[in-house]
Design a protein around this motif. Structure first.
Motif, PDB file in Angstrom:
ATOM      1  N   PRO A 122      -0.327   6.259   7.429  1.00  0.00           N
ATOM      2  CA  PRO A 122       0.477   7.477   7.318  1.00  0.00           C
ATOM      3  C   PRO A 122       0.992   7.623   5.891  1.00  0.00           C
ATOM      4  CG  PRO A 122       1.794   5.726   8.283  1.00  0.00           C
ATOM      5  CD  PRO A 122       0.398   5.170   8.124  1.00  0.00           C
ATOM      6  N   PRO A 123       1.421   8.808   5.514  1.00  0.00           N
ATOM      7  CA  PRO A 123       1.970   8.983   4.161  1.00  0.00           C
ATOM      8  C   PRO A 123       3.149   8.043   3.915  1.00  0.00           C
ATOM      9  CG  PRO A 123       1.601  11.112   5.200  1.00  0.00           C
ATOM     10  CD  PRO A 123       1.403  10.081   6.266  1.00  0.00           C
ATOM     11  N   GLY A 124       3.234   7.536   2.704  1.00  0.00           N
ATOM     12  CA  GLY A 124       4.332   6.649   2.338  1.00  0.00           C
ATOM     13  C   GLY A 124       3.899   5.209   2.199  1.00  0.00           C
ATOM     14  N   PRO A 125       4.861   4.305   1.998  1.00  0.00           N
ATOM     15  CA  PRO A 125       4.553   2.899   1.756  1.00  0.00           C
ATOM     16  C   PRO A 125       4.239   2.132   3.028  1.00  0.00           C
ATOM     17  CG  PRO A 125       6.918   3.246   1.646  1.00  0.00           C
ATOM     18  CD  PRO A 125       6.299   4.604   1.840  1.00  0.00           C
ATOM     19  N   SER A 126       3.420   1.104   2.896  1.00  0.00           N
ATOM     20  CA  SER A 126       3.082   0.195   3.999  1.00  0.00           C
ATOM     21  C   SER A 126       2.857  -1.202   3.413  1.00  0.00           C
ATOM     22  CB  SER A 126       1.811   0.630   4.733  1.00  0.00           C
ATOM     23  OG  SER A 126       1.922   1.919   5.281  1.00  0.00           O
ATOM     24  N   ILE A 127       2.918  -2.190   4.279  1.00  0.00           N
ATOM     25  CA  ILE A 127       2.522  -3.555   3.924  1.00  0.00           C
ATOM     26  C   ILE A 127       1.419  -3.951   4.890  1.00  0.00           C
ATOM     27  CG2 ILE A 127       3.232  -5.959   3.702  1.00  0.00           C
ATOM     28  CD1 ILE A 127       6.053  -5.000   3.138  1.00  0.00           C
ATOM     29  N   VAL A 128       0.264  -4.341   4.360  1.00  0.00           N
ATOM     30  CA  VAL A 128      -0.904  -4.603   5.205  1.00  0.00           C
ATOM     31  C   VAL A 128      -1.554  -5.928   4.818  1.00  0.00           C
ATOM     32  CG1 VAL A 128      -1.371  -2.144   5.572  1.00  0.00           C
ATOM     33  CG2 VAL A 128      -2.429  -3.321   3.644  1.00  0.00           C
ATOM     34  N   GLY A 129      -2.186  -6.568   5.824  1.00  0.00           N
ATOM     35  CA  GLY A 129      -3.036  -7.708   5.528  1.00  0.00           C
ATOM     36  C   GLY A 129      -4.444  -7.233   5.244  1.00  0.00           C
ATOM     37  N   ASN A 130      -4.893  -6.300   6.059  1.00  0.00           N
ATOM     38  CA  ASN A 130      -6.129  -5.542   5.869  1.00  0.00           C
ATOM     39  C   ASN A 130      -5.820  -4.087   6.188  1.00  0.00           C
ATOM     40  OD1 ASN A 130      -8.221  -7.666   5.346  1.00  0.00           O
ATOM     41  ND2 ASN A 130      -7.557  -8.387   7.380  1.00  0.00           N
ATOM     42  N   LEU A 131      -6.748  -3.213   5.877  1.00  0.00           N
ATOM     43  CA  LEU A 131      -6.612  -1.813   6.257  1.00  0.00           C
ATOM     44  C   LEU A 131      -7.351  -1.627   7.581  1.00  0.00           C
ATOM     45  CD1 LEU A 131      -7.259  -0.312   2.725  1.00  0.00           C
ATOM     46  CD2 LEU A 131      -5.095  -0.211   3.976  1.00  0.00           C
TER      47      LEU A 131
ATOM     48  N   LYS B 266     -14.921  -5.223   6.907  1.00  0.00           N
ATOM     49  CA  LYS B 266     -14.958  -6.628   7.334  1.00  0.00           C
ATOM     50  C   LYS B 266     -15.267  -6.782   8.820  1.00  0.00           C
ATOM     51  CE  LYS B 266     -11.782  -9.386   5.689  1.00  0.00           C
ATOM     52  NZ  LYS B 266     -10.466  -9.943   5.313  1.00  0.00           N
ATOM     53  N   PHE B 267     -14.928  -5.754   9.621  1.00  0.00           N
ATOM     54  CA  PHE B 267     -15.086  -5.884  11.073  1.00  0.00           C
ATOM     55  C   PHE B 267     -15.289  -4.511  11.690  1.00  0.00           C
ATOM     56  CE2 PHE B 267     -13.110  -5.722  15.304  1.00  0.00           C
ATOM     57  CZ  PHE B 267     -13.870  -6.674  15.961  1.00  0.00           C
ATOM     58  N   ALA B 268     -16.313  -4.390  12.521  1.00  0.00           N
ATOM     59  CA  ALA B 268     -16.549  -3.170  13.299  1.00  0.00           C
ATOM     60  C   ALA B 268     -17.246  -3.593  14.580  1.00  0.00           C
ATOM     61  CB  ALA B 268     -17.391  -2.172  12.508  1.00  0.00           C
ATOM     62  N   GLU B 269     -16.527  -3.575  15.676  1.00  0.00           N
ATOM     63  CA  GLU B 269     -17.031  -4.089  16.957  1.00  0.00           C
ATOM     64  C   GLU B 269     -18.007  -3.109  17.598  1.00  0.00           C
ATOM     65  OE1 GLU B 269     -14.942  -6.509  20.648  1.00  0.00           O
ATOM     66  OE2 GLU B 269     -13.883  -4.823  19.723  1.00  0.00           O
TER      67      GLU B 269
ATOM     68  N   PRO C 151      -6.384   2.706  13.077  1.00  0.00           N
ATOM     69  CA  PRO C 151      -5.658   2.670  14.347  1.00  0.00           C
ATOM     70  C   PRO C 151      -6.453   3.237  15.528  1.00  0.00           C
ATOM     71  CG  PRO C 151      -4.830   4.442  12.968  1.00  0.00           C
ATOM     72  CD  PRO C 151      -5.803   3.675  12.126  1.00  0.00           C
ATOM     73  N   TYR C 152      -7.615   3.844  15.269  1.00  0.00           N
ATOM     74  CA  TYR C 152      -8.392   4.474  16.333  1.00  0.00           C
ATOM     75  C   TYR C 152      -9.314   3.460  17.011  1.00  0.00           C
ATOM     76  CZ  TYR C 152     -10.679   8.589  18.499  1.00  0.00           C
ATOM     77  OH  TYR C 152     -11.162   9.540  19.362  1.00  0.00           O
ATOM     78  N   HIS C 153     -10.239   2.867  16.250  1.00  0.00           N
ATOM     79  CA  HIS C 153     -11.201   1.943  16.843  1.00  0.00           C
ATOM     80  C   HIS C 153     -11.217   0.573  16.157  1.00  0.00           C
ATOM     81  CE1 HIS C 153     -12.848   6.013  17.839  1.00  0.00           C
ATOM     82  NE2 HIS C 153     -12.977   5.445  19.036  1.00  0.00           N
ATOM     83  N   ALA C 154     -10.195   0.320  15.357  1.00  0.00           N
ATOM     84  CA  ALA C 154      -9.961  -0.993  14.745  1.00  0.00           C
ATOM     85  C   ALA C 154     -11.025  -1.422  13.736  1.00  0.00           C
ATOM     86  CB  ALA C 154      -9.785  -2.065  15.821  1.00  0.00           C
ATOM     87  N   TRP C 155     -11.764  -0.486  13.167  1.00  0.00           N
ATOM     88  CA  TRP C 155     -12.581  -0.869  12.024  1.00  0.00           C
ATOM     89  C   TRP C 155     -11.637  -1.427  10.966  1.00  0.00           C
ATOM     90  CZ3 TRP C 155     -17.514   2.053  10.258  1.00  0.00           C
ATOM     91  CH2 TRP C 155     -18.392   2.217  11.354  1.00  0.00           C
ATOM     92  N   THR C 156     -12.013  -2.538  10.383  1.00  0.00           N
ATOM     93  CA  THR C 156     -11.103  -3.290   9.519  1.00  0.00           C
ATOM     94  C   THR C 156     -11.711  -3.452   8.124  1.00  0.00           C
ATOM     95  OG1 THR C 156     -10.231  -4.484  11.434  1.00  0.00           O
ATOM     96  CG2 THR C 156      -9.864  -5.468   9.258  1.00  0.00           C
ATOM     97  N   TYR C 157     -10.924  -3.064   7.126  1.00  0.00           N
ATOM     98  CA  TYR C 157     -11.366  -3.106   5.739  1.00  0.00           C
ATOM     99  C   TYR C 157     -10.499  -4.081   4.954  1.00  0.00           C
ATOM    100  CZ  TYR C 157     -13.334   1.347   7.307  1.00  0.00           C
ATOM    101  OH  TYR C 157     -14.000   2.321   8.020  1.00  0.00           O
ATOM    102  N   GLY C 158     -11.124  -4.805   4.041  1.00  0.00           N
ATOM    103  CA  GLY C 158     -10.369  -5.654   3.147  1.00  0.00           C
ATOM    104  C   GLY C 158      -9.628  -4.820   2.116  1.00  0.00           C
ATOM    105  N   LEU C 159      -8.754  -5.481   1.355  1.00  0.00           N
ATOM    106  CA  LEU C 159      -7.979  -4.769   0.344  1.00  0.00           C
ATOM    107  C   LEU C 159      -8.846  -4.318  -0.827  1.00  0.00           C
ATOM    108  CD1 LEU C 159      -4.736  -6.940   0.341  1.00  0.00           C
ATOM    109  CD2 LEU C 159      -5.300  -4.954   1.751  1.00  0.00           C
ATOM    110  N   ASP C 160     -10.098  -4.776  -0.844  1.00  0.00           N
ATOM    111  CA  ASP C 160     -11.058  -4.295  -1.841  1.00  0.00           C
ATOM    112  C   ASP C 160     -11.898  -3.145  -1.308  1.00  0.00           C
ATOM    113  OD1 ASP C 160     -12.590  -5.607   0.016  1.00  0.00           O
ATOM    114  OD2 ASP C 160     -13.606  -6.918  -1.418  1.00  0.00           O
ATOM    115  N   GLY C 161     -11.605  -2.681  -0.077  1.00  0.00           N
ATOM    116  CA  GLY C 161     -12.307  -1.559   0.523  1.00  0.00           C
ATOM    117  C   GLY C 161     -13.531  -1.918   1.329  1.00  0.00           C
TER     118      GLY C 161
ATOM    119  N   ALA D  75       0.839  -1.201   0.000  1.00  0.00           N
ATOM    120  CA  ALA D  75       0.000   0.000   0.000  1.00  0.00           C
ATOM    121  C   ALA D  75       0.868   1.243   0.000  1.00  0.00           C
ATOM    122  CB  ALA D  75      -0.931   0.008   1.221  1.00  0.00           C
ATOM    123  N   LEU D  76       0.293   2.331  -0.485  1.00  0.00           N
ATOM    124  CA  LEU D  76       0.988   3.611  -0.538  1.00  0.00           C
ATOM    125  C   LEU D  76      -0.024   4.707  -0.274  1.00  0.00           C
ATOM    126  CD1 LEU D  76       3.735   5.034  -1.345  1.00  0.00           C
ATOM    127  CD2 LEU D  76       2.737   5.263  -3.627  1.00  0.00           C
ATOM    128  N   ALA D  77       0.242   5.558   0.709  1.00  0.00           N
ATOM    129  CA  ALA D  77      -0.632   6.691   1.014  1.00  0.00           C
ATOM    130  C   ALA D  77      -0.004   7.976   0.488  1.00  0.00           C
ATOM    131  CB  ALA D  77      -0.879   6.803   2.509  1.00  0.00           C
TER     132      ALA D  77
END
Length: 418
Positions: A96-105, A121-124, A108-118, A60-62
């Motif tokens: 953050p700006p720049g490159p990253s490697i992620v399994g999902n997106l 997937k998870f919101a507690e 960092p605030y409340h851990a809502w989790t998105y797949g690589l298709d956007g 990923a790249l922001a």
């Protein structure tokens, strides 16, 4: 409603004298800067990255574009997509700006989790009535043009990107950008309005007195001159360049390398220009000795002396592609008086630093040229802010491409304002 005085901007446009630089307010007024971001950077295709920067699923790249931030990510299906870098919960930045490697997106605030298709997937703790399908990441239009990644923040992007791709991809294809990697990246903040950065790039009037390194491989006469002012030596150099350009175009075209000029800088929303130009000396690369910096060639290119393919896009990019490496540039406005210029040097993905190329040789010309240009832009920004500044005329010989940039910019601004 726009957060600027549209009538005041229209008045500035109406007062502009053709063939002349812009009034001071175009470079110094925060109202004009907000209009630029609204009408230009929020509406047009913006070059941001190279496809090789996200080579594997989960890469990923922001990238920040003004107040907006975009995440570019390669999915498990190998497709590259772009999303607004904004969590659908309470708006936190996902990466953050720049490159990253992620399994999902993962926010960092409340851990809502998105797949690589956007998709969310998870919101507690959201309760039974909550529908995740309504809260996926907002997509951003993305287009790879021969491996160069462009995004558009508008809901309806200009559709002429398809025609641009059709015309330019045969020029880019021999360099095989998708099988390169970034050997070096450098961010430089230029203390000037983004238009001054682009104006400076669109002419070489300033090259001979200011870029002694760049004019080793590049011909000073390649972008215009006043023929009646040439010395006998200058006339000889100009004739040598034109003869070499014509002969090189014929040879390169015969070898399957598209080379001849295509120019649509001021007659379409996604303006562009491309041409393969001969280089001086050995004619191999934009290096101090004009010879290739990397011994691993790009794509299927085997003749090192194939000059330099230049490719410009409005409003914010320029690129140089040689047989051995590529240099790409993007200009991203930070505020009315600061612009981020991001430069990336690409080599073949299998090239090894210290074995196949020397990094210093690869980057030295454009490193020093960028710093020289930054000084020129800052000097000009100070000048246009001076009460004594009066817009002067462009050279009809060496600044015609600056005028075309201005015609494009003013036309797009005018069209957006209505």
């Amino acid at each position: 409603m726009p957060k600027y005085d549209a009538e005041a901007v229209r008045a500035l446009i109406a007062r502009r004298r053709p063939g002349h630089a812009l009034e001071s307010a175009f470079y110094t007024d925060p109202e004009v800067f907000r209009a630029d971001m609204d009408a230009i950077f929020d509406q047009h295709w913006i070059y941001v990255a190279v496809e090789c920067e996200v080579p594997e699923p989960g890469d990923a790249l922001a990238v920040d574009i003004g107040a907006s931030s975009v995440v570019i990510v390669r999915g498990d299906d190998e497709q590259v997509r772009a999303f607004h870098n904004v969590c659908r919960h309470r708006g936190a930045r996902l990466l953050p700006p720049g490159p990253s490697i992620v399994g999902n997106l993962v926010c960092p605030y409340h851990a809502w989790t998105y797949g690589l298709d956007g998709a969310l997937k998870f919101a507690e703790h959201m309760g039974e009535g909550f529908d995740p399908s309504c809260h996926g990441l907002r997509p951003v239009a993305l287009r790879s043009v021969g491996g160069l990644l462009f995004v558009c923040l508008a809901d309806t992007p200009p559709d002429d990107i398809d025609d641009l791709a059709q015309q330019i991809e045969p020029y880019l294809a021999p360099h095989d950008l998708r099988n390169t990697r970034v050997a070096h990246s450098a961010d430089l903040i230029e203390y000037g309005n983004w238009k001054l950065v682009m104006e400076n790039n669109r002419e070489c009037y300033h090259c001979t007195p200011n870029h002694p390194e760049l004019t080793i491989p590049l011909f000073a006469y390649g972008f215009g001159f006043a023929p009646e002012e040439l010395t006998p030596e200058g006339q000889e150099q100009a004739e040598r360049y034109e003869t070499l350009r014509n002969a090189s175009h014929a040879a390169w075209e015969a070898a399957g390398l598209p080379s001849r000029l295509i120019e649509h800088l001021d007659d379409r929303p996604t303006g562009f220009r491309t041409e393969r130009l001969p280089l001086d000396g050995a004619g191999e690369s934009q290096t101090m000795d004009t010879m290739a910096a990397c011994r691993v060639p790009l794509g299927a290119i085997r003749d090192k002396a194939v000059g330099g393919l230049h490719f410009w896009t409005q409003p914010n990019s320029w690129h140089h592609l040689m047989s051995d490496h590529v240099v790409t540039f993007t200009a991203l406005p930070l505020d009315k008086g600061r612009t981020l210029v991001r430069t990336k040097w690409l080599v073949h993905k299998d090239a090894v630093e210290g074995v196949d190329y020397d990094l210093e040789k690869l980057i030295d010309i454009w490193n020093v040229t960028n710093r020289q240009d930054a000084d020129l832009v800052e000097m000009t920004q100070r000048g246009v802010a001076d009460p004594a500044y009066v817009p002067g005329p462009y050279s009809p010989y060496t600044e015609g491409l600056v005028e075309k940039f201005m015609l494009w910019y003013l036309a797009r601004l005018r069209a957006h304002l209505g």
